[in-house]
Design a protein around this motif. Sequence first.
Motif, PDB file in Angstrom:
ATOM      1  N   LEU A   1       0.836  -1.205   0.000  1.00  0.00           N
ATOM      2  CA  LEU A   1       0.000   0.000   0.000  1.00  0.00           C
ATOM      3  C   LEU A   1       0.871   1.257   0.000  1.00  0.00           C
ATOM      4  O   LEU A   1       0.626   2.204  -0.762  1.00  0.00           O
ATOM      5  N   ALA A   2       1.897   1.256   0.838  1.00  0.00           N
ATOM      6  CA  ALA A   2       2.782   2.430   0.928  1.00  0.00           C
ATOM      7  C   ALA A   2       3.500   2.662  -0.402  1.00  0.00           C
ATOM      8  O   ALA A   2       3.584   3.797  -0.884  1.00  0.00           O
ATOM      9  N   GLN A   3       3.992   1.593  -1.008  1.00  0.00           N
ATOM     10  CA  GLN A   3       4.717   1.742  -2.275  1.00  0.00           C
ATOM     11  C   GLN A   3       3.778   2.192  -3.394  1.00  0.00           C
ATOM     12  O   GLN A   3       4.122   3.047  -4.207  1.00  0.00           O
ATOM     13  N   GLY A   4       2.583   1.610  -3.419  1.00  0.00           N
ATOM     14  CA  GLY A   4       1.609   1.969  -4.460  1.00  0.00           C
ATOM     15  C   GLY A   4       1.183   3.427  -4.340  1.00  0.00           C
ATOM     16  O   GLY A   4       1.118   4.155  -5.337  1.00  0.00           O
ATOM     17  N   LEU A   5       0.919   3.850  -3.109  1.00  0.00           N
ATOM     18  CA  LEU A   5       0.451   5.234  -2.923  1.00  0.00           C
ATOM     19  C   LEU A   5       1.582   6.242  -3.118  1.00  0.00           C
ATOM     20  O   LEU A   5       1.339   7.361  -3.575  1.00  0.00           O
ATOM     21  N   ALA A   6       2.807   5.829  -2.822  1.00  0.00           N
ATOM     22  CA  ALA A   6       3.944   6.718  -3.103  1.00  0.00           C
ATOM     23  C   ALA A   6       4.041   6.935  -4.614  1.00  0.00           C
ATOM     24  O   ALA A   6       4.292   8.053  -5.074  1.00  0.00           O
ATOM     25  N   ALA A   7       3.791   5.864  -5.372  1.00  0.00           N
ATOM     26  CA  ALA A   7       3.911   5.960  -6.835  1.00  0.00           C
ATOM     27  C   ALA A   7       2.901   6.944  -7.433  1.00  0.00           C
ATOM     28  O   ALA A   7       3.170   7.560  -8.451  1.00  0.00           O
ATOM     29  N   VAL A   8       1.725   7.076  -6.793  1.00  0.00           N
ATOM     30  CA  VAL A   8       0.712   8.020  -7.317  1.00  0.00           C
ATOM     31  C   VAL A   8       0.624   9.280  -6.436  1.00  0.00           C
ATOM     32  O   VAL A   8      -0.351  10.018  -6.494  1.00  0.00           O
ATOM     33  N   LYS A   9       1.659   9.467  -5.621  1.00  0.00           N
ATOM     34  CA  LYS A   9       1.754  10.663  -4.742  1.00  0.00           C
ATOM     35  C   LYS A   9       0.501  10.858  -3.898  1.00  0.00           C
ATOM     36  O   LYS A   9       0.000  11.972  -3.729  1.00  0.00           O
ATOM     37  N   GLY A  10      -0.055   9.757  -3.427  1.00  0.00           N
ATOM     38  CA  GLY A  10      -1.193   9.823  -2.514  1.00  0.00           C
ATOM     39  C   GLY A  10      -2.542   9.998  -3.185  1.00  0.00           C
ATOM     40  O   GLY A  10      -3.564  10.045  -2.507  1.00  0.00           O
ATOM     41  N   ASP A  11      -2.549  10.097  -4.519  1.00  0.00           N
ATOM     42  CA  ASP A  11      -3.827  10.328  -5.213  1.00  0.00           C
ATOM     43  C   ASP A  11      -4.537   8.993  -5.466  1.00  0.00           C
ATOM     44  O   ASP A  11      -4.464   8.410  -6.546  1.00  0.00           O
ATOM     45  N   ILE A  12      -5.278   8.555  -4.437  1.00  0.00           N
ATOM     46  CA  ILE A  12      -5.935   7.238  -4.524  1.00  0.00           C
ATOM     47  C   ILE A  12      -7.084   7.251  -5.538  1.00  0.00           C
ATOM     48  O   ILE A  12      -7.570   6.207  -5.961  1.00  0.00           O
TER      49      ILE A  12
ATOM     50  N   ASN B   1      -6.735   8.218  -8.543  1.00  0.00           N
ATOM     51  CA  ASN B   1      -6.152   7.879  -9.841  1.00  0.00           C
ATOM     52  C   ASN B   1      -6.003   6.355  -9.929  1.00  0.00           C
ATOM     53  O   ASN B   1      -4.917   5.795  -9.831  1.00  0.00           O
ATOM     54  N   LYS B   2      -7.144   5.693 -10.093  1.00  0.00           N
ATOM     55  CA  LYS B   2      -7.185   4.234  -9.930  1.00  0.00           C
ATOM     56  C   LYS B   2      -6.341   3.491 -10.954  1.00  0.00           C
ATOM     57  O   LYS B   2      -5.672   2.518 -10.625  1.00  0.00           O
ATOM     58  N   LYS B   3      -6.398   3.969 -12.189  1.00  0.00           N
ATOM     59  CA  LYS B   3      -5.665   3.257 -13.236  1.00  0.00           C
ATOM     60  C   LYS B   3      -4.169   3.210 -12.892  1.00  0.00           C
ATOM     61  O   LYS B   3      -3.545   2.151 -12.926  1.00  0.00           O
ATOM     62  N   ALA B   4      -3.639   4.384 -12.542  1.00  0.00           N
ATOM     63  CA  ALA B   4      -2.205   4.458 -12.225  1.00  0.00           C
ATOM     64  C   ALA B   4      -1.894   3.681 -10.945  1.00  0.00           C
ATOM     65  O   ALA B   4      -0.865   3.002 -10.846  1.00  0.00           O
ATOM     66  N   LEU B   5      -2.801   3.768  -9.965  1.00  0.00           N
ATOM     67  CA  LEU B   5      -2.572   3.071  -8.693  1.00  0.00           C
ATOM     68  C   LEU B   5      -2.530   1.556  -8.902  1.00  0.00           C
ATOM     69  O   LEU B   5      -1.624   0.870  -8.425  1.00  0.00           O
ATOM     70  N   TYR B   6      -3.511   1.023  -9.612  1.00  0.00           N
ATOM     71  CA  TYR B   6      -3.556  -0.432  -9.802  1.00  0.00           C
ATOM     72  C   TYR B   6      -2.351  -0.919 -10.597  1.00  0.00           C
ATOM     73  O   TYR B   6      -1.803  -1.981 -10.327  1.00  0.00           O
ATOM     74  N   GLN B   7      -1.955  -0.093 -11.570  1.00  0.00           N
ATOM     75  CA  GLN B   7      -0.776  -0.474 -12.337  1.00  0.00           C
ATOM     76  C   GLN B   7       0.460  -0.493 -11.430  1.00  0.00           C
ATOM     77  O   GLN B   7       1.266  -1.412 -11.493  1.00  0.00           O
ATOM     78  N   ALA B   8       0.546   0.505 -10.554  1.00  0.00           N
ATOM     79  CA  ALA B   8       1.681   0.555  -9.620  1.00  0.00           C
ATOM     80  C   ALA B   8       1.661  -0.658  -8.683  1.00  0.00           C
ATOM     81  O   ALA B   8       2.692  -1.281  -8.430  1.00  0.00           O
ATOM     82  N   LEU B   9       0.481  -1.006  -8.183  1.00  0.00           N
ATOM     83  CA  LEU B   9       0.382  -2.153  -7.272  1.00  0.00           C
ATOM     84  C   LEU B   9       0.762  -3.450  -7.989  1.00  0.00           C
ATOM     85  O   LEU B   9       1.400  -4.330  -7.421  1.00  0.00           O
ATOM     86  N   GLU B  10       0.365  -3.550  -9.261  1.00  0.00           N
ATOM     87  CA  GLU B  10       0.696  -4.753 -10.036  1.00  0.00           C
ATOM     88  C   GLU B  10       2.195  -4.877 -10.259  1.00  0.00           C
ATOM     89  O   GLU B  10       2.730  -5.979 -10.303  1.00  0.00           O
ATOM     90  N   ASN B  11       2.860  -3.742 -10.390  1.00  0.00           N
ATOM     91  CA  ASN B  11       4.266  -3.770 -10.801  1.00  0.00           C
ATOM     92  C   ASN B  11       5.261  -3.791  -9.643  1.00  0.00           C
ATOM     93  O   ASN B  11       6.455  -3.861  -9.882  1.00  0.00           O
ATOM     94  N   GLN B  12       4.789  -3.693  -8.409  1.00  0.00           N
ATOM     95  CA  GLN B  12       5.716  -3.653  -7.284  1.00  0.00           C
ATOM     96  C   GLN B  12       6.425  -4.990  -7.093  1.00  0.00           C
ATOM     97  O   GLN B  12       5.823  -6.039  -7.277  1.00  0.00           O
ATOM     98  N   THR B  13       7.675  -4.914  -6.704  1.00  0.00           N
ATOM     99  CA  THR B  13       8.348  -6.083  -6.129  1.00  0.00           C
ATOM    100  C   THR B  13       8.367  -5.808  -4.635  1.00  0.00           C
ATOM    101  O   THR B  13       8.719  -4.700  -4.213  1.00  0.00           O
ATOM    102  N   ILE B  14       7.960  -6.786  -3.855  1.00  0.00           N
ATOM    103  CA  ILE B  14       7.920  -6.578  -2.409  1.00  0.00           C
ATOM    104  C   ILE B  14       9.146  -7.237  -1.782  1.00  0.00           C
ATOM    105  O   ILE B  14       9.355  -8.448  -1.923  1.00  0.00           O
ATOM    106  N   ASP B  15       9.919  -6.415  -1.086  1.00  0.00           N
ATOM    107  CA  ASP B  15      11.112  -6.914  -0.401  1.00  0.00           C
ATOM    108  C   ASP B  15      10.671  -7.396   0.985  1.00  0.00           C
ATOM    109  O   ASP B  15      10.711  -6.656   1.960  1.00  0.00           O
TER     110      ASP B  15
END
Length: 395
Positions: free
Chosen positions: A320-331, A333-347
């Motif tokens: 959640l933190a990584q996804g929301l950082a990617a869209v600068k908190g603009d939840i 902006n669903k398209k960009a958020l979901y794409q960011a969540l899909e593309n994360q690698t979780i350490d």
Amino acid sequence: MTTRRLVLSRGAALVGAASTGLLLPQIARAQSDRIRVGLMLPYTGTFAQLGVAIENGVRMAIEEKGGKLGGRTIEWFKVDDESEPSKGVENAQRLVQRDKVDVLIGTVHSGVQMGIHRVARDSGVLNIIPNAGVHAATRALCAPNVFRTSFTNSQPTLALGKPMVDKGLKRAVWISWKYAAGEEAFEGFRDSFTKAGGTIVKELALPFPNVEFQALLTEIASLRPDAVACFFAGGGAAKFMRDYAAAGLKDRIPLWGSGFLTEGVLEAAGPAAEGVMTTMHYADSLDTKRNQEFRLAYAKAFRMQPDVYAVQGYDSGQLLAQGLAAVKGDISNKKALYQALENQTIDSPRGKWSMSKSHNPIQDFYLRQVENKDNKVVGIAARALADSGAGCRMA
Ligand code: PHB
């Protein structure tokens, strides 16, 4: 000017303006600058300790990233779902409709998850699943706004069959609770065990969350299999291992299971758990800097040892933190958020993992044995195991 002073002086300006009655819409916007996070987890019943571990993990991950999401302050909302499927829809609606959460993190029990899933699909609210493995959520009923950070119910047991047969255990009895998690865990076990050349002598089940195991243990004794394989979790898992040992089966018929059997319950199970073999996407003793640092920080913060549920909660917070950082908190902006969540690698403390196309982790599974109240890694049971995602068509 420091951030704190900036916030204070802005707040003061707003209060001043509001008292003239001119700037109410701006105040409303200032309030909605907060991000509303709903936790729907079990805090009572056999899975209560799982809910607590997940919440701890979520909060710890977000705290480590400065306590905000995409720069926004968090407002928390909590519901105890009691692992009660009949209240699943109603409880999820309380968070989505009454509390108007931006994101719903939940839950543990597969039956309750289906209630959340209905509400998530109808409302479009972002849902992060920190445990429940019900297949449909990332298979036939997969959805763009639903992401899982844990597993599907058949993932751990798909890794279970071969190591058992490799140890010469060819005739097995399966036992679990009769609901989606037990039934789907059985599917993974059946497929992997029979493919490796094993035979399932009998499938036994009792209703969730029943813990009257005696009659079934007597039946196991008379069937005399090479091994028993199972799915149990939480308080019920500790009781199952204690009853299994008390029935005199522990030293006669090796006990195997998906790793939930031995997660968070090693104190409660005591000597009855020693030697039990399981497969899981995490192990206490994983010898990585990431895991050791996580375990130390968690123990310091919460005065208890983390388990797989804490790790899954932690990874939900990280995602959640990584996804929301990617869209600068603009939840919004669903398209960009979901794409960011899909593309994360979780350490993760479990090792790095990525999201499958159907929004479920692709991850390694470890073979573990309980030794001195620890889940010790004794091998890799499967690498980069992905769920089939069968039937998933993202809209
Ligand atoms: C589930 O109901 O999906 C479930 C519950 C507890 C676990 C694993 C799966 O440990």
